[in-house]
Design an enzyme around this catalytic site. Sequence first.
Site, PDB file in Angstrom:
ATOM      1  N   ARG A 171       0.849  -1.192   0.000  1.00 40.73           N
ATOM      2  CA  ARG A 171       0.000   0.000   0.000  1.00 40.73           C
ATOM      3  C   ARG A 171       0.879   1.234   0.000  1.00 40.73           C
ATOM      4  O   ARG A 171       2.092   1.153   0.122  1.00 40.73           O
ATOM      5  CB  ARG A 171      -1.031   0.001   1.130  1.00 40.73           C
ATOM      6  N   ARG A 225      -7.963  -0.724  -6.466  1.00 36.94           N
ATOM      7  CA  ARG A 225      -8.208   0.426  -5.573  1.00 36.94           C
ATOM      8  C   ARG A 225      -8.396   1.674  -6.447  1.00 36.94           C
ATOM      9  O   ARG A 225      -7.631   1.871  -7.402  1.00 36.94           O
ATOM     10  CB  ARG A 225      -7.038   0.632  -4.590  1.00 36.94           C
ATOM     11  N   GLN A 227      -2.004   2.600   9.934  1.00 42.23           N
ATOM     12  CA  GLN A 227      -0.745   2.715   9.179  1.00 42.23           C
ATOM     13  C   GLN A 227       0.285   3.547   9.954  1.00 42.23           C
ATOM     14  O   GLN A 227       1.490   3.346   9.806  1.00 42.23           O
ATOM     15  CB  GLN A 227      -0.998   3.361   7.802  1.00 42.23           C
ATOM     16  N   ASP A 275      -2.360  10.796  -2.259  1.00 36.27           N
ATOM     17  CA  ASP A 275      -2.758   9.721  -3.174  1.00 36.27           C
ATOM     18  C   ASP A 275      -3.155  10.263  -4.549  1.00 36.27           C
ATOM     19  O   ASP A 275      -3.021   9.578  -5.556  1.00 36.27           O
ATOM     20  CB  ASP A 275      -3.902   8.908  -2.589  1.00 36.27           C
TER      21      ASP A 275
HETATM   22  O1  MRU Z   1      -4.668   3.142   2.277  1.00 38.23           O
HETATM   23  P1  MRU Z   1      -3.192   3.389   2.158  1.00 38.23           P
HETATM   24  O2  MRU Z   1      -2.410   2.892   3.316  1.00 38.23           O
HETATM   25  O3  MRU Z   1      -2.653   2.937   0.836  1.00 38.23           O
HETATM   26  O4  MRU Z   1      -3.075   4.975   2.172  1.00 38.23           O
HETATM   27  C1  MRU Z   1      -1.810   5.548   2.007  1.00 38.23           C
HETATM   28  C2  MRU Z   1      -1.785   7.030   2.162  1.00 38.23           C
HETATM   29  O5  MRU Z   1      -2.788   7.674   2.353  1.00 38.23           O
HETATM   30  C3  MRU Z   1      -0.433   7.682   1.978  1.00 38.23           C
HETATM   31  O6  MRU Z   1      -0.345   8.832   2.752  1.00 38.23           O
HETATM   32  C4  MRU Z   1      -0.248   8.054   0.501  1.00 38.23           C
HETATM   33  O7  MRU Z   1      -0.497   6.960  -0.313  1.00 38.23           O
HETATM   34  C5  MRU Z   1       1.101   8.583   0.220  1.00 38.23           C
HETATM   35  S1  MRU Z   1       2.340   7.353   0.213  1.00 38.23           S
HETATM   36  C6  MRU Z   1       3.789   8.095  -0.237  1.00 38.23           C
END
Ligand code: MRU
Length: 353
Positions: A51, A94, A201, A242
């Site tokens: 992720r 996703r 996370q 993202d």
């Molecule tokens: O759901 P996730 O864990 O994939 O979400 C990740 C995030 O929101 C991060 O902050 C984002 O992807 C930036 S990663 C460099």
Amino acid sequence: MDLFTIVTARADYEQGALVIIDQTQLPGREVYLALKTSEEIWEAIYLLKVRGAPAIGVAAAYGVAVCMQKVAATGFDDFYREFSRVKDYLASSRPTAVNLFTALERLNRALLKHQGVGVEILKQVLREEAEAIRKEDAEACRKIGEHGLSLLKPGMGLLTHCNAGHLAVSEYGTALAPIYLGQEQGFGFSVFVDETRPLLQGARLTAFELQKAGVNVTLICDNMASSVMKQGWVQAVLVGCDRVAANGDTANKIGTSGVAVLAKYYGIPFYVLGPTSTIDMDCPTGKEIKIEERDPAEVTEKWYDRRMAPEGIHVYNPAFDVTPAELITAIITEKGIAYFPFNDTFREWKKNK
Ligand code: MRU
């Protein structure tokens, strides 16, 4: 194990597998998975075993390249038909992180440029393009770190949300890159890490990363951010992204926009850090960004050994939210630093690509 020896995602063509570290097992166990089919790769992305926006893009690109090595096609049309099927399938894992789509689209463009060549060459084109995507992301991290560090001072208190570090990209990550560079240069930052409900996370990954790197790190629950800001312990907020719309509205992990509102209230700079590949000029504003909604069980029971809410309760579980551009002090990429209003700088960066 040194943090930077952990490999987020790599292609092992001999084994015919995409190899990832299973991020759902961290910090307790460092387990590598060898994913050999598109179904296994789709599931690993969906379940957040791999992720973080850039890492999803890299994993999908390697995943397609790995799957396509095994295809026995007779010519371009045959090969391209199967490629399109695998590409579209992985793209459905996703919806929010734009890196997934840009990485897959890059493979598509690379193949279309080689229509006259044999199947073995097409396989090589995919291998090379996937590797180029990973390399460019890794190189961007260091530059993002340098630009980000230029805005910070030794001894600052920082706050971050979710995980935009080594595990989410490769190398230094994005939001954590200035922290790692500052650590190397003796900046002595104190970093507050939001646990990041519901999938933690921050607690599981960012706290793990920063602790391993020797950074002075303090874990807080998401609802403690206001308290630490009020006490004057935070001088800057650093988060990843993202998808950044053309006007600077930024989708990132759910809870990010709340942190931005708090930062505005307390007069703390709020910085978004990411590669320019995360800026989506086809998305005029945050309203057009599709926000992933996930399984209610992530809120009611996931990661706990017992149910945390009554049976049958209605749950709303968006994985991301959009921070309005006007709450963002600066957006920091490998190309430099953009300030509100962001459109013109973004257009310039994208033009010179
Ligand atoms: O759901 P996730 O864990 O994939 O979400 C990740 C995030 O929101 C991060 O902050 C984002 O992807 C930036 S990663 C460099």
